[in-house]
Design a protein around this motif. Structure first.
Motif, mmCIF file in Angstrom:
data_model
loop_
_atom_site.group_PDB
_atom_site.id
_atom_site.type_symbol
_atom_site.label_atom_id
_atom_site.label_comp_id
_atom_site.label_asym_id
_atom_site.label_seq_id
_atom_site.Cartn_x
_atom_site.Cartn_y
_atom_site.Cartn_z
ATOM 1 N N LEU A 108 -47.284 19.130 -0.590
ATOM 2 C CA LEU A 108 -46.365 18.026 -0.884
ATOM 3 C C LEU A 108 -46.479 17.685 -2.364
ATOM 4 O O LEU A 108 -47.578 17.498 -2.879
ATOM 5 N N ALA A 109 -45.331 17.603 -3.051
ATOM 6 C CA ALA A 109 -45.322 17.266 -4.475
ATOM 7 C C ALA A 109 -44.846 15.834 -4.667
ATOM 8 O O ALA A 109 -43.884 15.398 -4.036
ATOM 9 N N CYS A 110 -45.533 15.125 -5.557
ATOM 10 C CA CYS A 110 -45.131 13.769 -5.922
ATOM 11 C C CYS A 110 -44.194 13.815 -7.117
ATOM 12 O O CYS A 110 -44.587 14.260 -8.203
ATOM 13 N N ASP A 111 -42.980 13.400 -6.930
ATOM 14 C CA ASP A 111 -41.922 13.290 -7.940
ATOM 15 C C ASP A 111 -41.349 14.647 -8.327
ATOM 16 O O ASP A 111 -40.197 14.941 -8.023
ATOM 17 N N VAL A 112 -42.127 15.492 -9.001
ATOM 18 C CA VAL A 112 -41.674 16.822 -9.423
ATOM 19 C C VAL A 112 -42.871 17.766 -9.318
ATOM 20 O O VAL A 112 -43.963 17.421 -9.773
ATOM 21 N N PRO A 113 -42.724 18.935 -8.728
ATOM 22 C CA PRO A 113 -43.862 19.865 -8.656
ATOM 23 C C PRO A 113 -44.420 20.190 -10.040
ATOM 24 O O PRO A 113 -43.658 20.424 -10.984
ATOM 25 N N THR A 114 -45.723 20.192 -10.155
ATOM 26 C CA THR A 114 -46.367 20.505 -11.428
ATOM 27 C C THR A 114 -45.960 21.900 -11.900
ATOM 28 O O THR A 114 -46.009 22.871 -11.146
#
Length: 505
Positions: free
Chosen positions: A156-162
């Protein structure tokens, strides 16, 4: 459709000012949005462990806040990819530690047992990622991301995947999310072609106010409208597809137009377009070939459902030209001359005609009513022909919004469908300026010869049925994508299957 933003940081600031929200309150809401999705995933997949990867800035702070909010419900560990540095990240890390949450070093993650019962949350950079991974710290992060991406845990990515840049391009490696919870509003970078393998499903997390309030927080604040800060880019929804249902009973075949399909060197391409055109509602479909008669030189598999002609009749509702046409300029001039002499006839310009100088004259003299459907290589050549620059195929993918806008501003009212994993539909008008629509429903099943011919025929069908060109492009692109998704195995789709599936939408 949903508005897409390149950068929501200005909206974040305006939202705090207009609605008297603190950055900390918005952060707690971001963590709560992540928490909601974690509980949903855990319930579906029976997950018991949550491993949070935290960076040093406010995206990392979201991760520390999340760990605190779900502590006691899961086995939770935080892995510090770099020491907390922003004031809120330092505060949230202290709070997490006070709650007894294990704060582990990055290298400890490689010793952690992760399987399908685990959830890994990416709170490393979010939308703040710039440049690439450099130095020893960058190499360590790249190793971490490669390790996570190869595992069985839900990601799960928060906001935008690193690793995903704000313009939708990629760093050396990107966190491969199964789900991305983007904060406040949708972001363009999540819908570039390159991002399609890394975002998974995308959901929007609210930050303390409803999404409409967040997106409109600039209005009435400093007097600036969002459109002056952000280009008008929209993500298409299924509700934007307006199928050509026949609601009036007192009709005949002429009520739904006579679509002409140019038949060239490779007649199979025009037959695919013609079948798609008829399937998508055109009342009549006429195959036209000026260089030789259909009687003397029959087309294999020509259906009795189609009319044939060597010249245009008096009632032409729309023309589709280019699929399998070939590069004979005499034949191309036949269609170009017709379109110049009959500017009221709407047209789809596809494939081979996009390599001809004739297309430039058509666009110069009558851009209104033209829908162009290039794939990246054709788009590259089209830009060159039109004197808009020499761009590689890769640039036509990586810089698609910019180049579509450049083309559309040069030819107002022409509609450009730049095909790709997430196709982009652009148009510029004096009334609305430039608008770009992104279709994210594209499927790898469509990566097969004939798929583009079917799309061209579907757009032509809607033009023949009196759809406005932009609406025809939007509806046909969505229908084309959804019809492809109905095949059981995505490697098995044929143009015939695709056309058949149109009837099941």
């Amino acid at each position: 459709m949903q508005k897409l933003f390149y950068d929501t940081r200005t909206l974040d600031s305006a939202c705090r000012q207009k609605y008297s929200l603190s950055e900390e309150v918005m952060m707690e809401n971001a963590a709560a949005a992540l928490k909601t999705e974690i509980f949903a995933v855990a319930s579906e997949k029976n997950c018991r462990k949550v491993l949070v990867l935290c960076g040093s800035g406010n995206n990392g702070a979201d991760g520390y806040a999340l760990a605190r909010q779900i502590s006691g419900c899961f086995e939770v560990k935080v892995f510090e990819c770099s020491p907390p540095s922003s004031p809120l990240c330092v505060l949230q890390a202290q709070r997490a530690e006070n709650c007894g949450i294990a704060l582990c070093a990055l290298e400890d993650f490689f010793l952690e047992k992760t399987d399908s019962s685990s959830i890994v949350v990416d709170c490393i950079f979010g939308s703040g990622f710039k440049g690439g991974f450099t130095g020893s710290g960058g190499e360590q992060l790249m190793g971490l991301l490669a390790f996570v991406n190869s595992g069985e845990a839900f990601r799960l990515a928060c906001d935008v995947p690193t690793g995903l840049h704000a313009d939708g391009t990629l760093a050396q490696i990107v966190f491969k999310a199964d789900l991305t919870v983007t904060m406040g509003a949708q972001k363009y970078c999540l819908y570039s072609d390159m991002a399609k393998n890394f975002t998974g499903r995308v959901k929007v997390g609210e930050l303390g106010v409803s999404r409409p309030l967040f997106e409109n927080s600039m209005k009435g604040g400093d007097g600036c409208e969002p459109s002056t800060l952000e280009k008008d880019i929209f993500l298409l929804d299924l509700e934007d597809m307006v199928l050509p249902y026949r609601r009036d009973n007192l009709v005949n075949k002429g009520s739904f137009g006579n679509a002409y399909i140019a038949c060239g060197e490779k007649s199979g391409a025009s037959l695919i377009a013609a079948n798609a055109c008829l399937r998508f509602g055109a009342g009549l479909v006429t195959l036209i070939r000026p260089d030789r008669s259909f009687a003397e030189s029959p087309v294999p598999s020509l259906s009795m459902e189609f009319l044939t002609a060597s010249n245009f009749g008096p009632r032409v509702s729309a023309l589709c030209v280019g699929m399998g046409l070939g590069y004979d300029e005499k034949n191309t001039a036949f269609y170009g001359d017709y379109l110049l002499n009959f500017p009221e006839v709407r047209c789809v310009l596809d494939a081979d005609i996009l390599y001809s100088p004739a297309v430039v004259e058509i666009l110069e003299r009558r851009p209104k009513g033209c829908v162009l459907t290039p794939h990246p290589k054709e788009f590259s050549e089209l830009l060159r022909l039109c004197g808009l620059g020499n761009y590689s195929v890769d640039e036509c993918i990586f810089r698609r919004p910019e180049l579509v806008e450049k083309f559309c501003r040069r030819f107002p009212e022409a509609v450009l469908v730049a095909k790709g994993a997430n196709s982009a539909i652009g148009v510029f008008t004096a009334q609305e300026g430039f608008r770009l629509y992104i279709n994210s429903f594209g499927s790898p099943a469509l990566a097969k010869g004939g798929s583009g011919d079917a799309l061209a025929g579907m757009i032509c069908a809607l033009l023949a049925q009196n759809y406005e060109p932009n609406s025809a492009a939007v509806t046909a692109c969505l229908a084309h994508s959804l019809a492809a998704c109905k095949v059981k195995n995505n490697f098995a789709l044929t143009p015939a299957d695709l056309i058949q599936n149109i009837g099941d939408l």
